[in-house]
Scaffold this active site. Sequence first.
Site, PDB file in Angstrom:
ATOM      1  N   ASP A 205     -21.609 -31.135  48.403  1.00 50.40           N
ATOM      2  CA  ASP A 205     -21.302 -32.416  49.047  1.00 50.40           C
ATOM      3  C   ASP A 205     -19.808 -32.573  49.322  1.00 50.40           C
ATOM      4  O   ASP A 205     -19.407 -33.494  50.019  1.00 50.40           O
ATOM      5  CB  ASP A 205     -21.802 -33.578  48.183  1.00 50.40           C
ATOM      6  CG  ASP A 205     -21.877 -34.889  48.955  1.00 50.40           C
ATOM      7  OD1 ASP A 205     -22.181 -34.855  50.161  1.00 50.40           O
ATOM      8  OD2 ASP A 205     -21.631 -35.955  48.355  1.00 50.40           O
ATOM      9  N   SER A 229     -21.906 -39.988  52.968  1.00 52.36           N
ATOM     10  CA  SER A 229     -23.072 -39.133  53.200  1.00 52.36           C
ATOM     11  C   SER A 229     -24.301 -39.987  53.449  1.00 52.36           C
ATOM     12  O   SER A 229     -24.534 -40.979  52.751  1.00 52.36           O
ATOM     13  CB  SER A 229     -23.317 -38.224  51.993  1.00 52.36           C
ATOM     14  OG  SER A 229     -22.170 -37.455  51.689  1.00 52.36           O
ATOM     15  N   GLN A 279     -26.054 -31.664  56.561  1.00 54.35           N
ATOM     16  CA  GLN A 279     -25.795 -33.046  56.190  1.00 54.35           C
ATOM     17  C   GLN A 279     -25.388 -33.853  57.415  1.00 54.35           C
ATOM     18  O   GLN A 279     -24.711 -33.351  58.304  1.00 54.35           O
ATOM     19  CB  GLN A 279     -24.670 -33.140  55.156  1.00 54.35           C
ATOM     20  CG  GLN A 279     -24.389 -34.565  54.672  1.00 54.35           C
ATOM     21  CD  GLN A 279     -23.209 -34.641  53.716  1.00 54.35           C
ATOM     22  OE1 GLN A 279     -22.071 -34.771  54.135  1.00 54.35           O
ATOM     23  NE2 GLN A 279     -23.494 -34.529  52.415  1.00 54.35           N
TER      24      GLN A 279
END
Length: 292
Positions: A205, A229, A279
């Site tokens: 991430d 995110s 993502q």
Amino acid sequence: MSEVLQQLIELLRLEPIGVNRFRGQSQDLGFRNLFGGQVLGQSLSAALQTLADPGWHPHSLHAYFLRPGNVTDALEFEVDVLRDGRSFATRQVKASQNGKAILTMMASFQHPEQGFEHQVTMPEVKGPDGIPSQLELARMFRDHFPERVRDIYTADKPIEMRVLDPVNIFAPQKKEPLKYVWMKADDQMADDANEHARLLAYATDFNLIPTALHPHAVSVAQKDMQVASLDHSVWFHRPFRIDEWLLYAIDSPNASGARGFCRGQIFNQQGELVASVAQEGLMRRRVLASES
């Protein structure tokens, strides 16, 4: 094992509080909200604890971030056992904080199996030797960080990251939406493949959405940027160790609708593709009160 690495491993391990229910703690990394990678790693940990057979290993996870979490309160994880088959097992995880869901994840597990193989070629980039780490750069620019987070940003890190041609987040310039990051745990870990998977899920991430900001000469350090995110997927392709250098090759093929889409490919130093990542994240420029 280093103290900061042991702290991260313990953070991603969870306390059982009922049938398929677990509790985890939060950690402040100096961001405006709880770091999404922490919730990813903890959710994968929760799912793994409901698998009776240690031969199961994750092959993919798909998560949606529903609400921002805070860095002070504990989290609870509830796992729904959807399927235990001969070759695959499936779990659904809901992560909550103060009674509200902040993430939902589907995770699939497989017993190791042989089959057809092919992969893309690893990018030809400089190896990790001689590249300053993100921590070293943060310490060089220590006085640029707000006092509240200065010590957090410049403290020892459990995962070392070395970025090729890094962006100056305090004076960003336009560049292609590409990033290459060498990363590894800062100390040797035990031979537990699922422990390595939890830490890799956590680490994936970092660095994604900032790559989508490159063409626009903005950075997450700017007060008028809202970056978060929205969803996150990881596919685990081959065995790996996160305490050995891994190359995270990131690109962002699209930004639109106040969202940036990023992809990542993770290679070991032998050139094997060990994982892939995708993502989409919010990247919104806000009008500050002083500008209105």
